[in-house]
Design an enzyme around this catalytic site. Structure first.
Site, PDB file in Angstrom:
ATOM      1  N   LYS A 145      22.779  17.822 -19.393  1.00  0.00           N
ATOM      2  CA  LYS A 145      21.629  18.532 -19.234  1.00  0.00           C
ATOM      3  C   LYS A 145      20.651  17.905 -18.742  1.00  0.00           C
ATOM      4  CE  LYS A 145      20.177  17.200 -24.555  1.00  0.00           C
ATOM      5  NZ  LYS A 145      20.059  18.060 -24.753  1.00  0.00           N
ATOM      6  N   TYR A 157      -7.428   1.111 -12.658  1.00  0.00           N
ATOM      7  CA  TYR A 157      -8.715   2.090 -13.219  1.00  0.00           C
ATOM      8  C   TYR A 157      -9.134   1.810 -14.158  1.00  0.00           C
ATOM      9  CZ  TYR A 157      -7.587   5.548  -9.229  1.00  0.00           C
ATOM     10  OH  TYR A 157      -7.994   6.898  -8.120  1.00  0.00           O
TER      11      TYR A 157
END
Ligand SMILES: *Cc1c(COP(=O)(O)O)cnc(C)c1O
Length: 368
Positions: free
Chosen positions: A47, A265
Protein backbone atom coordinates in the site's frame (compact mmCIF):
# COMPACT_ATOMS: atom_id res chain seq x y z
CA UNK A 1 5.75 -6.53 -17.98
CA UNK A 2 5.32 -2.86 -18.81
CA UNK A 3 6.67 -0.42 -16.29
CA UNK A 4 4.30 2.31 -15.18
CA UNK A 5 6.97 4.43 -13.50
CA UNK A 6 8.44 7.27 -15.57
CA UNK A 7 12.01 6.70 -16.62
CA UNK A 8 14.21 8.97 -14.55
CA UNK A 9 16.76 9.17 -17.35
CA UNK A 10 14.49 11.33 -19.52
CA UNK A 11 14.42 14.28 -17.16
CA UNK A 12 15.70 17.63 -18.32
CA UNK A 13 16.66 18.82 -14.87
CA UNK A 14 19.97 17.72 -13.44
CA UNK A 15 19.00 18.59 -9.86
CA UNK A 16 21.04 16.03 -7.98
CA UNK A 17 18.35 14.68 -5.65
CA UNK A 18 17.44 11.06 -6.37
CA UNK A 19 15.89 8.15 -4.48
CA UNK A 20 17.65 4.89 -5.28
CA UNK A 21 15.52 1.81 -4.80
CA UNK A 22 17.49 -1.38 -4.31
CA UNK A 23 15.32 -4.18 -5.69
CA UNK A 24 17.76 -6.89 -4.59
CA UNK A 25 17.42 -5.56 -1.03
CA UNK A 26 13.62 -5.84 -1.31
CA UNK A 27 13.98 -9.48 -2.36
CA UNK A 28 16.48 -10.07 0.47
CA UNK A 29 14.06 -8.66 3.04
CA UNK A 30 11.27 -10.85 1.72
CA UNK A 31 13.57 -13.88 2.06
CA UNK A 32 14.29 -12.83 5.63
CA UNK A 33 10.55 -12.66 6.34
CA UNK A 34 10.26 -16.22 5.01
CA UNK A 35 13.04 -17.41 7.32
CA UNK A 36 11.41 -15.71 10.29
CA UNK A 37 8.06 -17.38 9.58
CA UNK A 38 8.71 -20.74 7.91
CA UNK A 39 5.66 -22.31 6.35
CA UNK A 40 3.61 -19.12 6.67
CA UNK A 41 2.23 -17.57 3.49
CA UNK A 42 3.31 -13.99 2.98
CA UNK A 43 1.12 -11.18 1.73
CA UNK A 44 3.58 -8.43 0.79
CA UNK A 45 1.97 -5.17 1.91
CA UNK A 46 2.49 -2.71 -0.96
CA UNK A 47 0.00 0.00 0.00
CA UNK A 48 0.99 3.69 -0.16
CA UNK A 49 2.88 3.18 -3.41
CA UNK A 50 4.79 0.35 -1.75
CA UNK A 51 5.81 2.58 1.14
CA UNK A 52 7.08 5.16 -1.34
CA UNK A 53 9.14 2.74 -3.44
CA UNK A 54 6.84 2.62 -6.48
CA UNK A 55 4.12 -0.03 -6.62
CA UNK A 56 5.03 -1.66 -9.94
CA UNK A 57 8.74 -1.63 -9.15
CA UNK A 58 8.32 -3.07 -5.66
CA UNK A 59 5.88 -5.73 -6.84
CA UNK A 60 8.44 -6.90 -9.39
CA UNK A 61 11.05 -7.27 -6.66
CA UNK A 62 8.56 -8.93 -4.29
CA UNK A 63 6.86 -11.21 -6.81
CA UNK A 64 8.11 -14.21 -4.81
CA UNK A 65 5.54 -13.36 -2.15
CA UNK A 66 2.39 -15.50 -1.96
CA UNK A 67 0.16 -12.49 -2.45
CA UNK A 68 -0.08 -8.72 -2.18
CA UNK A 69 -2.04 -6.47 0.16
CA UNK A 70 -3.10 -3.01 -0.98
CA UNK A 71 -5.43 -0.26 0.12
CA UNK A 72 -7.32 0.66 -3.02
CA UNK A 73 -8.98 -0.92 -5.99
CA UNK A 74 -6.75 1.21 -8.24
CA UNK A 75 -3.60 -0.28 -6.75
CA UNK A 76 -5.01 -3.76 -7.17
CA UNK A 77 -6.03 -3.02 -10.78
CA UNK A 78 -2.49 -1.81 -11.51
CA UNK A 79 -1.06 -5.08 -10.19
CA UNK A 80 -3.48 -7.09 -12.33
CA UNK A 81 -2.60 -4.92 -15.36
CA UNK A 82 1.07 -5.73 -14.70
CA UNK A 83 0.13 -9.37 -15.05
CA UNK A 84 0.22 -10.61 -11.46
CA UNK A 85 -2.13 -13.49 -10.76
CA UNK A 86 -1.32 -13.60 -7.03
CA UNK A 87 -4.04 -13.31 -4.41
CA UNK A 88 -4.56 -9.59 -3.75
CA UNK A 89 -6.16 -8.46 -0.51
CA UNK A 90 -7.89 -5.08 -0.20
CA UNK A 91 -6.94 -4.15 3.38
CA UNK A 92 -9.95 -1.89 3.96
CA UNK A 93 -12.30 -3.84 1.73
CA UNK A 94 -14.70 -1.90 -0.44
CA UNK A 95 -15.57 1.72 0.30
CA UNK A 96 -18.69 1.74 -1.90
CA UNK A 97 -20.90 -1.05 -3.28
CA UNK A 98 -20.10 0.18 -6.82
CA UNK A 99 -16.61 -1.27 -6.39
CA UNK A 100 -17.87 -4.83 -6.00
CA UNK A 101 -18.24 -5.88 -9.66
CA UNK A 102 -14.66 -4.83 -10.40
CA UNK A 103 -13.44 -6.52 -7.21
CA UNK A 104 -15.07 -9.72 -8.43
CA UNK A 105 -13.85 -9.32 -11.99
CA UNK A 106 -10.25 -8.81 -10.85
CA UNK A 107 -10.61 -11.65 -8.34
CA UNK A 108 -9.57 -9.52 -5.39
CA UNK A 109 -10.11 -10.45 -1.77
CA UNK A 110 -11.79 -7.64 0.12
CA UNK A 111 -11.61 -7.38 3.88
CA UNK A 112 -15.09 -7.35 5.40
CA UNK A 113 -14.74 -5.28 8.55
CA UNK A 114 -18.34 -4.14 9.23
CA UNK A 115 -21.46 -6.30 9.49
CA UNK A 116 -23.29 -4.13 6.94
CA UNK A 117 -20.56 -4.81 4.37
CA UNK A 118 -21.35 -8.51 4.62
CA UNK A 119 -25.00 -7.70 3.91
CA UNK A 120 -24.12 -5.49 0.94
CA UNK A 121 -21.83 -8.16 -0.46
CA UNK A 122 -24.41 -10.90 -0.15
CA UNK A 123 -27.05 -8.76 -1.89
CA UNK A 124 -24.76 -7.78 -4.79
CA UNK A 125 -25.06 -9.48 -8.18
CA UNK A 126 -21.57 -10.54 -9.12
CA UNK A 127 -20.00 -12.29 -12.08
CA UNK A 128 -17.75 -14.53 -9.92
CA UNK A 129 -17.37 -15.85 -6.44
CA UNK A 130 -15.43 -13.53 -4.17
CA UNK A 131 -13.01 -14.79 -1.52
CA UNK A 132 -13.03 -12.58 1.54
CA UNK A 133 -11.04 -11.79 4.66
CA UNK A 134 -13.33 -11.24 7.64
CA UNK A 135 -11.73 -8.88 10.11
CA UNK A 136 -12.32 -9.03 13.84
CA UNK A 137 -11.70 -6.19 16.22
CA UNK A 138 -9.71 -7.72 19.07
CA UNK A 139 -8.45 -4.52 20.67
CA UNK A 140 -7.09 -2.17 18.01
CA UNK A 141 -10.54 -0.55 18.01
CA UNK A 142 -10.18 0.80 14.51
CA UNK A 143 -11.65 -1.65 12.00
CA UNK A 144 -13.25 -5.03 12.57
CA UNK A 145 -16.41 -6.81 13.65
CA UNK A 146 -17.07 -7.23 17.34
CA UNK A 147 -16.25 -10.90 18.03
CA UNK A 148 -19.84 -11.59 19.13
CA UNK A 149 -21.09 -10.80 15.61
CA UNK A 150 -18.75 -13.23 13.89
CA UNK A 151 -21.03 -16.27 13.83
CA UNK A 152 -24.01 -14.49 12.30
CA UNK A 153 -21.77 -12.78 9.74
CA UNK A 154 -20.20 -16.07 8.68
CA UNK A 155 -23.66 -17.64 8.38
CA UNK A 156 -24.81 -14.77 6.20
CA UNK A 157 -21.75 -14.94 3.94
CA UNK A 158 -21.94 -18.70 3.53
CA UNK A 159 -25.63 -18.63 2.74
CA UNK A 160 -25.15 -16.56 -0.38
CA UNK A 161 -23.88 -18.34 -3.44
CA UNK A 162 -21.09 -15.97 -4.40
CA UNK A 163 -18.82 -15.82 -1.37
CA UNK A 164 -15.92 -18.22 -1.73
CA UNK A 165 -13.12 -18.96 0.71
CA UNK A 166 -13.13 -17.09 4.03
CA UNK A 167 -9.99 -16.12 5.94
CA UNK A 168 -10.24 -14.71 9.47
CA UNK A 169 -8.15 -11.68 10.18
CA UNK A 170 -7.18 -9.29 12.95
CA UNK A 171 -4.56 -6.55 13.36
CA UNK A 172 -2.37 -5.90 16.41
CA UNK A 173 -2.14 -2.52 18.07
CA UNK A 174 1.13 -3.05 19.94
CA UNK A 175 3.05 -5.95 18.40
CA UNK A 176 6.06 -3.62 18.33
CA UNK A 177 5.97 -2.88 22.06
CA UNK A 178 7.52 -4.82 24.88
CA UNK A 179 5.05 -5.97 27.53
CA UNK A 180 1.61 -7.26 26.63
CA UNK A 181 2.36 -7.04 22.89
CA UNK A 182 -0.15 -9.30 21.20
CA UNK A 183 -1.31 -11.61 24.00
CA UNK A 184 -4.62 -10.05 24.95
CA UNK A 185 -5.69 -9.63 21.34
CA UNK A 186 -4.56 -13.13 20.43
CA UNK A 187 -6.60 -14.55 23.32
CA UNK A 188 -9.69 -12.71 22.15
CA UNK A 189 -9.11 -13.86 18.59
CA UNK A 190 -8.83 -17.51 19.64
CA UNK A 191 -11.86 -17.26 21.94
CA UNK A 192 -13.93 -16.03 18.99
CA UNK A 193 -12.58 -18.34 16.29
CA UNK A 194 -11.40 -21.64 17.78
CA UNK A 195 -13.20 -24.58 16.24
CA UNK A 196 -14.05 -22.70 13.03
CA UNK A 197 -11.27 -24.36 11.04
CA UNK A 198 -10.69 -21.34 8.79
CA UNK A 199 -7.32 -19.94 7.72
CA UNK A 200 -6.12 -16.86 9.60
CA UNK A 201 -4.21 -13.68 8.84
CA UNK A 202 -2.72 -11.99 11.89
CA UNK A 203 0.85 -10.77 11.80
CA UNK A 204 2.29 -7.45 10.68
CA UNK A 205 6.10 -7.08 10.54
CA UNK A 206 6.48 -6.72 14.30
CA UNK A 207 4.42 -9.81 15.10
CA UNK A 208 6.14 -11.76 12.33
CA UNK A 209 9.55 -10.95 13.84
CA UNK A 210 8.71 -11.23 17.55
CA UNK A 211 5.58 -13.32 18.12
CA UNK A 212 5.64 -16.73 16.45
CA UNK A 213 2.38 -17.66 18.19
CA UNK A 214 0.73 -14.85 16.24
CA UNK A 215 1.93 -15.76 12.75
CA UNK A 216 -1.33 -17.26 11.50
CA UNK A 217 -1.56 -18.73 7.98
CA UNK A 218 -1.14 -15.48 6.02
CA UNK A 219 1.28 -12.91 7.48
CA UNK A 220 1.16 -9.31 6.28
CA UNK A 221 4.69 -7.87 6.44
CA UNK A 222 5.05 -4.26 5.34
CA UNK A 223 7.76 -2.08 6.81
CA UNK A 224 10.32 -4.89 7.19
CA UNK A 225 10.26 -5.51 3.43
CA UNK A 226 11.41 -1.92 3.05
CA UNK A 227 14.39 -2.51 5.35
CA UNK A 228 13.16 -0.60 8.36
CA UNK A 229 12.54 -1.95 11.82
CA UNK A 230 9.06 -1.82 13.34
CA UNK A 231 10.65 -1.55 16.79
CA UNK A 232 11.53 1.80 18.35
CA UNK A 233 15.22 2.28 19.10
CA UNK A 234 16.30 -0.62 16.91
CA UNK A 235 17.22 -0.26 13.26
CA UNK A 236 16.58 -2.69 10.43
CA UNK A 237 20.23 -3.59 10.03
CA UNK A 238 20.33 -5.17 13.51
CA UNK A 239 17.47 -7.43 12.36
CA UNK A 240 19.36 -8.47 9.23
CA UNK A 241 17.31 -6.25 6.93
CA UNK A 242 18.84 -4.21 4.12
CA UNK A 243 17.87 -0.60 3.35
CA UNK A 244 15.78 -0.45 0.17
CA UNK A 245 15.56 3.30 -0.41
CA UNK A 246 18.56 5.61 -0.32
CA UNK A 247 17.80 9.29 -0.70
CA UNK A 248 20.85 10.95 -2.19
CA UNK A 249 21.74 14.46 -3.23
CA UNK A 250 24.72 16.79 -3.46
CA UNK A 251 25.94 20.08 -2.06
CA UNK A 252 24.86 22.88 -4.36
CA UNK A 253 26.56 25.67 -2.38
CA UNK A 254 28.81 26.27 0.59
CA UNK A 255 28.70 29.32 2.87
CA UNK A 256 31.38 30.44 5.28
CA UNK A 257 29.21 31.63 8.15
CA UNK A 258 30.56 33.93 10.85
CA UNK A 259 29.90 33.44 14.53
CA UNK A 260 26.56 35.04 15.44
CA UNK A 261 25.07 34.66 11.94
CA UNK A 262 21.99 32.50 11.32
CA UNK A 263 21.49 29.78 8.71
CA UNK A 264 18.25 29.56 6.72
CA UNK A 265 14.85 30.86 7.85
CA UNK A 266 14.33 32.30 11.30
CA UNK A 267 16.59 32.13 14.30
CA UNK A 268 16.50 28.31 14.50
CA UNK A 269 20.27 28.10 14.29
CA UNK A 270 22.90 30.73 15.07
CA UNK A 271 26.58 29.89 14.55
CA UNK A 272 28.44 29.70 17.87
CA UNK A 273 31.74 30.05 16.01
CA UNK A 274 32.80 30.63 12.43
CA UNK A 275 31.56 27.61 10.54
CA UNK A 276 31.53 26.19 7.03
CA UNK A 277 27.94 25.39 6.00
CA UNK A 278 26.88 23.16 3.10
CA UNK A 279 23.59 23.63 1.24
CA UNK A 280 21.93 20.39 0.10
CA UNK A 281 19.40 20.08 -2.73
CA UNK A 282 16.61 18.48 -0.70
CA UNK A 283 13.77 20.07 1.24
CA UNK A 284 10.39 19.38 2.72
CA UNK A 285 8.71 19.51 -0.70
CA UNK A 286 10.78 16.42 -1.51
CA UNK A 287 9.46 14.62 1.55
CA UNK A 288 12.31 15.41 3.93
CA UNK A 289 10.69 16.09 7.32
CA UNK A 290 10.46 19.78 8.18
CA UNK A 291 10.40 18.84 11.87
CA UNK A 292 13.96 17.53 11.64
CA UNK A 293 15.73 20.17 13.70
CA UNK A 294 19.40 21.09 14.00
CA UNK A 295 21.39 17.95 14.73
CA UNK A 296 19.56 15.52 12.49
CA UNK A 297 22.12 12.99 11.21
CA UNK A 298 23.17 13.25 7.56
CA UNK A 299 26.14 11.97 5.54
CA UNK A 300 28.37 14.20 3.43
CA UNK A 301 31.08 12.41 1.44
CA UNK A 302 30.10 9.32 3.41
CA UNK A 303 30.91 11.04 6.73
CA UNK A 304 28.39 11.61 9.48
CA UNK A 305 27.47 15.20 10.24
CA UNK A 306 24.35 17.15 11.27
CA UNK A 307 21.75 19.40 9.72
CA UNK A 308 21.61 23.06 10.74
CA UNK A 309 18.54 25.26 11.20
CA UNK A 310 15.17 24.87 9.54
CA UNK A 311 14.56 22.65 6.56
CA UNK A 312 13.40 24.81 3.63
CA UNK A 313 11.06 23.77 0.83
CA UNK A 314 13.87 22.86 -1.57
CA UNK A 315 17.04 22.95 0.52
CA UNK A 316 18.56 22.18 3.87
CA UNK A 317 21.84 23.16 5.50
CA UNK A 318 24.56 20.95 6.97
CA UNK A 319 27.57 21.43 9.22
CA UNK A 320 30.75 20.83 7.20
CA UNK A 321 33.12 21.08 10.20
CA UNK A 322 33.84 17.32 10.22
CA UNK A 323 34.34 17.29 6.42
CA UNK A 324 36.75 20.13 5.64
CA UNK A 325 37.30 18.94 2.07
CA UNK A 326 33.59 18.96 1.16
CA UNK A 327 32.75 21.17 -1.82
CA UNK A 328 29.96 21.93 -4.26
CA UNK A 329 29.09 18.56 -5.78
CA UNK A 330 30.02 16.48 -2.75
CA UNK A 331 27.58 13.58 -2.35
CA UNK A 332 25.03 13.66 0.46
CA UNK A 333 23.01 10.79 1.86
CA UNK A 334 19.80 11.90 3.57
CA UNK A 335 18.83 8.35 4.57
CA UNK A 336 19.30 4.78 3.43
CA UNK A 337 22.54 2.86 2.88
CA UNK A 338 24.94 4.04 5.60
CA UNK A 339 22.31 6.03 7.51
CA UNK A 340 19.21 4.15 8.72
CA UNK A 341 15.99 6.00 7.87
CA UNK A 342 14.83 5.15 11.41
CA UNK A 343 17.52 7.48 12.84
CA UNK A 344 16.42 10.40 10.70
CA UNK A 345 12.80 9.68 11.58
CA UNK A 346 13.59 9.59 15.31
CA UNK A 347 15.37 12.96 15.04
CA UNK A 348 12.22 14.38 13.43
CA UNK A 349 9.90 12.89 16.06
CA UNK A 350 8.35 10.42 13.64
CA UNK A 351 8.73 6.89 12.28
CA UNK A 352 10.37 5.44 9.18
CA UNK A 353 6.94 4.62 7.71
CA UNK A 354 6.13 8.32 7.44
CA UNK A 355 9.40 9.32 5.80
CA UNK A 356 9.31 6.52 3.22
CA UNK A 357 5.67 7.03 2.27
CA UNK A 358 6.11 10.82 2.10
CA UNK A 359 8.73 10.72 -0.66
CA UNK A 360 7.41 13.36 -3.04
CA UNK A 361 6.45 12.54 -6.64
CA UNK A 362 8.92 15.19 -7.84
CA UNK A 363 11.87 13.10 -6.63
CA UNK A 364 13.17 10.92 -9.45
CA UNK A 365 13.53 7.27 -8.52
CA UNK A 366 16.29 5.11 -9.92
CA UNK A 367 16.52 1.40 -9.53
CA UNK A 368 19.76 -0.22 -8.48
C1 LIG B 1 -0.16 -1.59 6.80
C2 LIG B 1 -0.68 -2.86 7.35
C3 LIG B 1 0.17 -3.95 7.62
C4 LIG B 1 1.68 -3.85 7.50
O1 LIG B 1 2.21 -3.37 8.73
P1 LIG B 1 3.79 -3.20 8.96
O2 LIG B 1 3.89 -2.67 10.34
O3 LIG B 1 4.25 -2.20 7.94
O4 LIG B 1 4.39 -4.53 8.78
C5 LIG B 1 -0.40 -5.14 8.02
N1 LIG B 1 -1.73 -5.25 8.19
C6 LIG B 1 -2.58 -4.22 7.97
C7 LIG B 1 -4.04 -4.41 8.19
C8 LIG B 1 -2.08 -2.99 7.55
O5 LIG B 1 -2.93 -1.98 7.36
Amino acid sequence: MASTEPAATHRLSRRPLVARVDTAALAHNLALARQAAPGVRLLAVVKANAYGHGLARAARALRGADGFAVLSLDEAALLRAEGYTHPIVLLEGFFHPDELPEIARLRLRPVIHRADQAEILTRARLPHRVDVFVKLNTGMNRLGLPPKRLTETLTLLRACGHVGAITLMTHFAAADETGDGVERQLERFHAATDGLDLPTSLANSAALLRHPAAHGDWARPGIMLYGASPFAGEDGESLGLLPTMTLESRLIATQFTRKGEGVGYGPAFVAERDIQVGVVACGYADGYPRHAGTGTPILVDGRLTRTLGRVSMDMLAVDLSPIPNAHVGSPVTLWGAGLPVERVAAAAGTIAYELLTALAPRVPVEET
